[in-house]
Scaffold this motif. Sequence first.
Motif, short mmCIF file in Angstrom:
data_model
loop_
_atom_site.label_atom_id
_atom_site.label_comp_id
_atom_site.label_asym_id
_atom_site.label_seq_id
_atom_site.Cartn_x
_atom_site.Cartn_y
_atom_site.Cartn_z
N UNK A 148 0.72 -1.22 -0.05
CA UNK A 148 0.06 0.03 -0.05
C UNK A 148 0.98 1.20 0.08
N UNK A 149 2.14 1.04 0.56
CA UNK A 149 2.93 2.18 0.38
C UNK A 149 3.24 2.87 -0.69
N UNK A 150 3.23 1.85 -1.87
CA UNK A 150 3.37 2.45 -3.41
C UNK A 150 2.83 3.56 -3.65
N UNK A 151 1.63 3.62 -3.26
CA UNK A 151 0.49 4.76 -3.61
C UNK A 151 0.95 5.91 -2.83
N UNK A 152 1.75 6.01 -1.83
CA UNK A 152 2.27 7.37 -1.32
C UNK A 152 2.80 8.30 -2.64
N UNK A 153 2.99 9.38 -2.41
CA UNK A 153 3.10 10.41 -3.39
C UNK A 153 4.51 10.27 -3.96
N UNK A 154 5.33 10.37 -3.16
CA UNK A 154 6.97 9.95 -3.45
C UNK A 154 7.32 8.72 -3.97
N UNK A 155 6.90 7.59 -3.02
CA UNK A 155 7.38 6.39 -3.76
C UNK A 155 6.46 6.17 -5.03
N UNK A 156 5.27 6.67 -5.21
CA UNK A 156 4.53 6.23 -6.59
C UNK A 156 5.17 6.98 -7.72
N UNK A 157 5.56 8.09 -7.27
CA UNK A 157 6.30 8.74 -8.44
C UNK A 157 7.65 8.15 -8.84
N UNK A 158 8.56 7.51 -7.99
CA UNK A 158 9.74 6.65 -8.06
C UNK A 158 9.33 5.63 -8.79
N UNK A 159 8.29 5.01 -8.63
CA UNK A 159 7.94 3.45 -9.16
C UNK A 159 7.52 3.68 -10.56
N UNK A 160 6.75 5.03 -10.92
CA UNK A 160 6.27 5.04 -12.40
C UNK A 160 7.78 5.56 -12.94
N UNK A 161 8.61 6.20 -12.43
CA UNK A 161 9.81 6.66 -13.27
C UNK A 161 10.32 5.38 -13.46
N UNK A 162 10.71 4.36 -12.58
CA UNK A 162 11.41 3.03 -12.78
C UNK A 162 10.58 2.39 -13.80
N UNK A 163 9.40 2.12 -13.92
CA UNK A 163 8.48 1.49 -15.01
C UNK A 163 8.58 2.19 -16.29
N UNK A 164 8.71 3.40 -16.29
CA UNK A 164 8.66 4.24 -17.57
C UNK A 164 9.83 4.08 -18.03
N UNK A 165 11.06 3.98 -17.39
CA UNK A 165 12.38 3.69 -17.97
C UNK A 165 12.27 2.19 -18.81
N UNK A 166 11.74 1.46 -18.03
CA UNK A 166 12.04 0.25 -18.46
C UNK A 166 11.20 0.08 -19.93
N UNK A 167 10.04 0.54 -19.65
CA UNK A 167 9.14 0.47 -20.97
C UNK A 167 9.53 1.23 -22.08
N UNK A 168 10.25 2.39 -22.07
CA UNK A 168 10.88 2.98 -23.08
C UNK A 168 11.97 2.38 -23.67
#
Length: 364
Positions: A94-114
């Motif tokens: 559930x902590x992945x939904x926190x603002x800072x951690x969610x941003x880091x998670x999306x940056x990580x997944x976005x870099x892999x997807x690109x």
Amino acid sequence: MPRPVRSSSRSKNQKPRPRPLRYQSFELEALSGLEDVAEAELREVPTVRGGGRLPSGGVRFQFADADGTWERLSRLRGAVAIYRVEHWDIPRPRAFLGHQVLGELLDFLGSVARAAGHQSFRLSAAGRDSETFTRLIEEIQEQLGLTYQQDDGEMLIRFRPYERRSSETEEGWEVLARITPRPLSARAWRACNMSGGLNATIAYAMHRLSGQRERDRIFNPMCGSGTLLIERSLMGPVDAMVGVDVSEAALSCARQNIAAAKRNIEVAQIDALHTGLPDRSFDLVVADLPWGDAVGTHGGNAALYPAFLQEMDRLTARAGRLCLLTHEIKLFERVLAEQSRWHAKELFQVYSGGHHPKCYLLSK
């Protein structure tokens, strides 16, 4: 007198300095029983460093690629899949939904997807249908523009508690994102599939452990869809390579795969026990023997196996060798004990598709 000002412009003949390599964390997934084969191949990749075996059997390592595409990792043949890995020191998903951690998670997944060119994704996580993961799926779709396809999404994303090695104390959760749209074991050349077809990763391991020699004359009886032939051809040159099968349907499938792999391999509709070929024609025989389920029967194998070993003794050179895979382990080992032509060494036992076949290397 004022000091002369040095020009900051680079000399025309001076080469630009290479950018320093940026290492990232990855994990290799292998078939159970083939971890050593996959890890040995990984160690041959330039700029791989560190690493270690995890309790699950995976291999964690660091890798840097100058162009950031991870292309060299995507060409590994002994691995099932390669994942980029990131760790967060958080107590629960559930902590992945926190603002800072969610941003880091999306940056990580976005870099892999690109880097990988992913257009869709799917999730592997305990409690995947929970409110937490439902919201994470929505965020990934909205923020990264990826389509959620749980059955066949290109980027497989795995959420799991941090898997510690014995010397580590770090805890938390980690996310793994597969760097290829399909598993590495799903070969691009496979244009045709057959029931009971051999996993290409197992075929690679059989050839690697039986020895690669350019001077080898290789025979693949009961060649099926051509997996053993194609995998060896992709590993390097050989003196000659021939495959036979009694099934025209199997040979048609093999020819499609051989063409897709852009290989030049001879296959023919011939009974492996009655080839009519001269004595001592081959240095290496490699075969996936019938297992008695999808291909063959137990009763038929009881007659086939001893006849096969006798005929391969005739066809192989005096220093010839056989690399054989079978799930009929008790039968095969009984047949071995009842003959004196061949001496066997067990290479591996692998878990694949609900089976635990063994691979043997036989020498005279």
